[in-house]
Write a protein that holds these residues in place. Structure first.
Motif, short mmCIF file in Angstrom:
data_model
loop_
_atom_site.label_atom_id
_atom_site.label_comp_id
_atom_site.label_asym_id
_atom_site.label_seq_id
_atom_site.Cartn_x
_atom_site.Cartn_y
_atom_site.Cartn_z
N LYS A 119 -3.73 13.37 -1.96
CA LYS A 119 -4.36 13.41 -0.64
C LYS A 119 -5.75 14.04 -0.71
O LYS A 119 -6.71 13.52 -0.13
CB LYS A 119 -3.48 14.18 0.35
CG LYS A 119 -4.01 14.19 1.78
CD LYS A 119 -3.19 15.10 2.66
CE LYS A 119 -1.75 14.62 2.74
NZ LYS A 119 -0.97 15.46 3.69
N ASP A 120 -5.86 15.16 -1.42
CA ASP A 120 -7.16 15.82 -1.56
C ASP A 120 -8.16 14.95 -2.31
O ASP A 120 -9.34 14.89 -1.96
CB ASP A 120 -6.99 17.15 -2.29
CG ASP A 120 -6.28 18.19 -1.45
OD1 ASP A 120 -6.23 18.02 -0.21
OD2 ASP A 120 -5.74 19.17 -2.02
N HIS A 121 -7.67 14.27 -3.33
CA HIS A 121 -8.54 13.38 -4.11
C HIS A 121 -9.10 12.26 -3.24
O HIS A 121 -10.32 12.01 -3.25
CB HIS A 121 -7.76 12.79 -5.28
CG HIS A 121 -8.41 11.57 -5.89
ND1 HIS A 121 -9.45 11.65 -6.79
CD2 HIS A 121 -8.16 10.24 -5.69
CE1 HIS A 121 -9.81 10.42 -7.13
NE2 HIS A 121 -9.05 9.56 -6.49
N LEU A 141 0.83 -1.21 0.00
CA LEU A 141 0.00 0.00 0.00
C LEU A 141 0.86 1.26 0.00
O LEU A 141 0.57 2.23 -0.72
CB LEU A 141 -0.93 0.00 1.22
CG LEU A 141 -1.94 -1.15 1.30
CD1 LEU A 141 -2.74 -1.05 2.59
CD2 LEU A 141 -2.87 -1.14 0.10
N GLN A 142 1.93 1.24 0.80
CA GLN A 142 2.81 2.40 0.88
C GLN A 142 3.49 2.67 -0.46
O GLN A 142 3.65 3.83 -0.87
CB GLN A 142 3.85 2.19 1.97
CG GLN A 142 4.73 3.40 2.24
CD GLN A 142 3.94 4.58 2.77
OE1 GLN A 142 3.31 4.48 3.81
NE2 GLN A 142 3.97 5.70 2.06
N LYS A 143 3.87 1.62 -1.14
CA LYS A 143 4.51 1.77 -2.44
C LYS A 143 3.59 2.45 -3.44
O LYS A 143 4.01 3.31 -4.23
CB LYS A 143 4.97 0.41 -2.97
CG LYS A 143 5.72 0.48 -4.29
CD LYS A 143 6.19 -0.90 -4.72
CE LYS A 143 6.94 -0.82 -6.05
NZ LYS A 143 7.41 -2.16 -6.50
N LYS A 144 2.31 2.08 -3.41
CA LYS A 144 1.34 2.70 -4.31
C LYS A 144 1.19 4.19 -4.00
O LYS A 144 1.13 5.03 -4.90
CB LYS A 144 -0.01 2.00 -4.20
CG LYS A 144 -0.04 0.60 -4.80
CD LYS A 144 -1.41 -0.04 -4.67
CE LYS A 144 -1.44 -1.42 -5.28
NZ LYS A 144 -1.26 -1.40 -6.75
N CYS A 157 -3.81 6.45 -6.31
CA CYS A 157 -4.95 6.30 -5.41
C CYS A 157 -5.17 4.81 -5.14
O CYS A 157 -5.17 4.00 -6.06
CB CYS A 157 -6.21 6.92 -6.03
SG CYS A 157 -7.72 6.63 -5.08
N LEU A 158 -5.39 4.46 -3.87
CA LEU A 158 -5.54 3.06 -3.51
C LEU A 158 -6.85 2.47 -4.00
O LEU A 158 -6.96 1.26 -4.21
CB LEU A 158 -5.44 2.89 -2.00
CG LEU A 158 -4.12 3.30 -1.36
CD1 LEU A 158 -4.17 3.11 0.15
CD2 LEU A 158 -2.96 2.52 -1.96
N TYR A 159 -7.85 3.33 -4.20
CA TYR A 159 -9.17 2.82 -4.59
C TYR A 159 -9.37 2.82 -6.12
O TYR A 159 -9.56 1.77 -6.72
CB TYR A 159 -10.28 3.63 -3.93
CG TYR A 159 -11.65 3.14 -4.29
CD1 TYR A 159 -12.14 1.94 -3.76
CD2 TYR A 159 -12.47 3.85 -5.16
CE1 TYR A 159 -13.39 1.46 -4.10
CE2 TYR A 159 -13.73 3.38 -5.50
CZ TYR A 159 -14.19 2.19 -4.97
OH TYR A 159 -15.43 1.73 -5.31
N CYS A 160 -9.31 3.99 -6.74
CA CYS A 160 -9.53 4.05 -8.19
C CYS A 160 -8.25 3.80 -8.97
O CYS A 160 -8.29 3.60 -10.19
CB CYS A 160 -10.13 5.39 -8.58
SG CYS A 160 -9.02 6.81 -8.37
N GLU A 161 -7.09 3.84 -8.28
CA GLU A 161 -5.79 3.52 -8.84
C GLU A 161 -5.35 4.48 -9.95
O GLU A 161 -4.53 4.13 -10.79
CB GLU A 161 -5.76 2.06 -9.33
CG GLU A 161 -6.04 1.08 -8.18
CD GLU A 161 -5.88 -0.38 -8.57
OE1 GLU A 161 -5.95 -0.67 -9.78
OE2 GLU A 161 -5.70 -1.21 -7.66
#
Length: 402
Positions: free
Chosen positions: A241-243, A218-221, A227-231
């Motif tokens: 961060k704002d997104h 997760l940290q690498k992404k 973005c972890l969700y929409c990538e």
């Protein structure tokens, strides 16, 4: 296919990752006071730990000396099809691909391939020189089926041992991905901090395995501004961060199968409870899925088989009974569980409820099936309705003002 396992002890196999869900509502009273859970139960949280990162071992071809990295499994399968005309069926269901290949590599040196594999002839109507034979290795062969089952049991044993080691390890050290605060002691402290302070939930600590590798992934992404969700990838950290904050994307992508290996539930492939299949066959909408899950959770919590309603002294006895009697996939009649009292979660932080589908396609299906009641207005006194309409009062008020 998404397989669900051991409902009620927070063990369910769903490929997509899971998130926590808060619930403060009380369950509706039941006619049987013994069956009534007056408030949601808290799922247990135990200490977690660390795990070492292992390199990717190479896997040899069954027939020749070519080797491929375990991460390049598809290349090996392609090589076997092209060079050796051999196909392995349902390879995604093989628990340990490297051991599986090693086993058959040895067996094929002892006996010819035709003793094990089904022969598939292609272009059978073409001239003989254009015909070709391919070999299919699958679990129709008893030896292959036994091998797959043993590999599954062995993998589950290893994963559970790893999970127990992590749960008992109090030497965990890690930092929050969002505020860089350092945490020592056990993984649950960090995971709970991210859930509580940053609304970032990856599931209950007890359900996570290989936690360090998971957090590093997760940290690498995030370091790659993804973005972890929409990538989607962004130009800088502040924009990312704002997104994630504005779009409520502080969660992981449930469709990314990369995360499956970090959840113990995804290793439990022997309970024959396919929630997606049940949803499709019964035409369940989102709320009906919720009621079914909560019903099964409650039955399991009370050590009662939801298939035959027999009660047991412990969950271990219940689990043994359900596996031996094959009652895991035996559902009672719809009216038994499709009741308002099961709208409310049995467990306060039930991860699974957040993974159920509530897409627009479900709503369309409900409309087509006539499951949504449409109540029309009483237009028999239309003139009276017009005279008493609030719009008339507003118009009159405006005209007096002007």
């Amino acid at each position: 296919m998404a397989t669900v396992a051991e409902l009620g002890v927070s063990v369910m196999r769903i490929y997509i990752p899971k998130f926590l869900m808060s619930a403060s509502c009380l369950l509706l009273p039941s006619t049987d006071s013994k069956d009534c859970i007056l408030e949601p139960l808290s799922l247990p949280e135990s200490p977690g730990g660390t795990t070492s990162l292992e390199g990717s071992p190479s896997v040899p071809c069954i027939f020749c000396e070519e080797h491929f990295l375990i991460d390049e499994q598809d290349k090996l399968l392609k090589h076997m099809i092209i060079e050796h005309k051999t196909v392995i069926a349902d390879v995604k269901l093989v628990a340990d691909f490297r051991r599986y290949i090693s086993y058959w590599r040895k067996r094929f040196t002892e006996q010819p391939i035709t003793d094990f594999c089904s022969v598939i002839r292609i272009n059978s109507t073409a001239p003989f020189e254009e015909q070709d034979n391919y070999f299919l290795l699958c679990d129709v062969l008893p030896e292959d089926r036994i091998l797959r089952e043993e590999l599954q049991k062995q993998r589950l044993k290893e994963i559970l041992e790893q999970q127990q080691q992590e749960r008992n390890d109090n030497n965990f050290q890690g930092s929050c991905m969002f505020c860089n605060e350092e945490f020592l002691g056990n993984r649950s402290v960090l995971l709970n901090h991210m859930a509580r302070e940053h609304t970032f939930n990856i599931g209950l600590p007890d359900n996570i395995v290989n936690c360090n590798e998971f957090l590093c992934t997760l940290q690498k992404k995030l370091d790659n501004l993804q973005c972890l969700y929409c990538e989607k990838t962004f130009r800088d950290k502040n924009t990312l961060k704002d997104h994630m904050r504005k779009k409520q994307h502080r969660r992981i992508n449930p469709k990314n199968r990369e995360y499956d290996r970090f959840y113990v539930i995804n290793y439990l492939d022997a309970h024959e409870f396919d929630l997606l299949k049940i949803k499709s066959e019964l035409g369940l909408n989102f709320y009906q899925q919720v009621k079914l899950v909560n019903f099964i959770r409650r039955q399991i919590h009370q050590c009662r088989c939801y298939g035959c309603h027999e009660t047991f002294k412990s969950k271990a006895d219940l689990r043994t009974h359900m596996e031996e009697a094959k009652h895991t996939s035996l559902l009672p009649e719809r009216q038994t569980w499709d009741q308002p009292q099961y709208y409310f979660p049995t467990y306060e932080n039930d991860t699974l409820l957040c993974t159920l589908s509530d897409s627009e396609s479900d709503l369309t299906a409900q409309e087509q099936n006539g499951n949504i009641a449409i109540i029309s207005e009483d237009t028999s006194k239309l003139h009276a309705l017009k005279q008493s309409s609030i719009l008339n009062q507003l118009r009159l008020h405006e005209s007096l003002k002007n």
